[in-house]
Design an enzyme around this catalytic site. Structure first.
Site, mmCIF file in Angstrom:
data_model
loop_
_atom_site.group_PDB
_atom_site.id
_atom_site.type_symbol
_atom_site.label_atom_id
_atom_site.label_comp_id
_atom_site.label_asym_id
_atom_site.label_seq_id
_atom_site.Cartn_x
_atom_site.Cartn_y
_atom_site.Cartn_z
ATOM 1 N N ASP A 1 0.870 -1.182 0.000
ATOM 2 C CA ASP A 1 0.000 0.000 0.000
ATOM 3 C C ASP A 1 0.911 1.237 0.000
ATOM 4 O O ASP A 1 1.430 1.618 -1.053
ATOM 5 C CB ASP A 1 -0.880 -0.105 1.250
ATOM 6 C CG ASP A 1 -1.948 0.962 1.344
ATOM 7 O OD1 ASP A 1 -2.412 1.428 0.299
ATOM 8 O OD2 ASP A 1 -2.337 1.328 2.469
ATOM 9 N N GLY B 1 3.842 1.252 1.192
ATOM 10 C CA GLY B 1 5.195 0.726 1.011
ATOM 11 C C GLY B 1 6.034 0.805 2.280
ATOM 12 O O GLY B 1 7.144 0.319 2.326
HETATM 13 P P1 IMP Z 1 1.828 -0.342 3.836
HETATM 14 O O1 IMP Z 1 2.919 -0.308 4.861
HETATM 15 O O2 IMP Z 1 1.046 0.930 3.809
HETATM 16 O O3 IMP Z 1 2.300 -0.745 2.471
HETATM 17 O O4 IMP Z 1 0.766 -1.355 4.378
HETATM 18 C C1 IMP Z 1 0.821 -2.681 4.182
HETATM 19 C C2 IMP Z 1 -0.151 -3.388 5.104
HETATM 20 O O5 IMP Z 1 -1.331 -2.616 5.350
HETATM 21 C C3 IMP Z 1 -0.624 -4.642 4.454
HETATM 22 O O6 IMP Z 1 0.239 -5.702 4.714
HETATM 23 C C4 IMP Z 1 -2.019 -4.815 5.056
HETATM 24 O O7 IMP Z 1 -1.922 -5.520 6.265
HETATM 25 C C5 IMP Z 1 -2.489 -3.410 5.321
HETATM 26 N N1 IMP Z 1 -3.391 -2.915 4.244
HETATM 27 C C6 IMP Z 1 -3.115 -1.998 3.305
HETATM 28 N N2 IMP Z 1 -4.145 -1.817 2.468
HETATM 29 C C7 IMP Z 1 -5.104 -2.656 2.887
HETATM 30 C C8 IMP Z 1 -6.445 -2.962 2.397
HETATM 31 O O8 IMP Z 1 -6.955 -2.432 1.396
HETATM 32 N N3 IMP Z 1 -7.131 -3.907 3.098
HETATM 33 C C9 IMP Z 1 -6.623 -4.544 4.191
HETATM 34 N N4 IMP Z 1 -5.378 -4.302 4.661
HETATM 35 C C10 IMP Z 1 -4.627 -3.356 4.017
#
Ligand code: IMP
Ligand code: MG
Length: 174
Positions: free
Chosen positions: A101, A103
């Site tokens: 998402d 990152g």
């Molecule tokens: P990042 O650090 O923002 O890339 O977030 C990654 C983590 O956020 C993922 O491993 C998910 O656990 C959670 N996440 C991000 N987007 C979603 C979504 O649309 N649905 C559910 N979990 C999400």
């Protein structure tokens, strides 16, 4: 407040894509053993399905990091909740995630795992929301690029629910 789940990617579409990634990984790692690192809890459903479709020798391990609370927005805080059981030294490691998402989680995690001296380190994610990226992350295998919508199913949760859905759905709040 009730929520509805609208199907974004059907079970059939997801399964077909996982098969294709499994074949790709089997080709790319021919003659080697892959060590799959599952990021709990979200990556678990995807990793099991993927592992079954990889034809080179496979070993698996699990770790848990948290970057999200109960809500649908990133807190920006990443902490290791459960570390791996096995060392990564000289292994061909593939990190298996549910979604990239912002990152933040992956960029932190990959840097940390790189320090443990794997022979190679790759990233495989079922879903990618490129529009939401805050920190650049190199993704080696992507199931699907999806729009900026909050999704559930196939390991992904909304307040810990819906991980068991065999498809990817968008949460719609009435
Ligand atoms: P990042 O650090 O923002 O890339 O977030 C990654 C983590 O956020 C993922 O491993 C998910 O656990 C959670 N996440 C991000 N987007 C979603 C979504 O649309 N649905 C559910 N979990 C999400
Ligand atoms: Mg996750």
């Amino acid at each position: 407040m009730a929520e509805k789940i609208r199907v974004l990617l059907s079970e059939k579409e997801v399964d077909a894509r996982i098969s294709a990634i499994g074949e790709q990984i089997s080709r790319d790692y021919a003659g080697r053993q892959v060590h799959l690192v599952c990021v709990l809890k979200g990556g678990s459903f995807f990793m099991c399905e993927l592992a079954k479709r990889i034809t080179v020798p496979v070993s698996i391990d699990f770790m848990s990091v948290s970057s999200y609370g109960g809500a649908t927005k990133s807190s920006g805080v990443v902490k290791i909740v459960k570390d791996l059981d096995e060392p990564l030294k000289d292994k061909d490691v593939i990190v298996v995630e549910d979604i990239v998402d912002s990152g933040r989680t992956l960029s932190y995690l990959l840097e940390l795992l790189q320090q443990r001296g794997p022979r190679s380190l790759a990233l495989c994610t079922l879903l990618d929301k490129p529009d939401r990226r805050v920190i650049d992350v190199n993704v080696d295998y992507t199931g699907f690029e999806i729009p900026d919508k909050f999704v559930v199913g196939y390991g992904l949760d909304y307040n810990q629910r819906y991980r068991n859905l065999p498809y990817i759905g968008v949460v719609e709040i009435d």
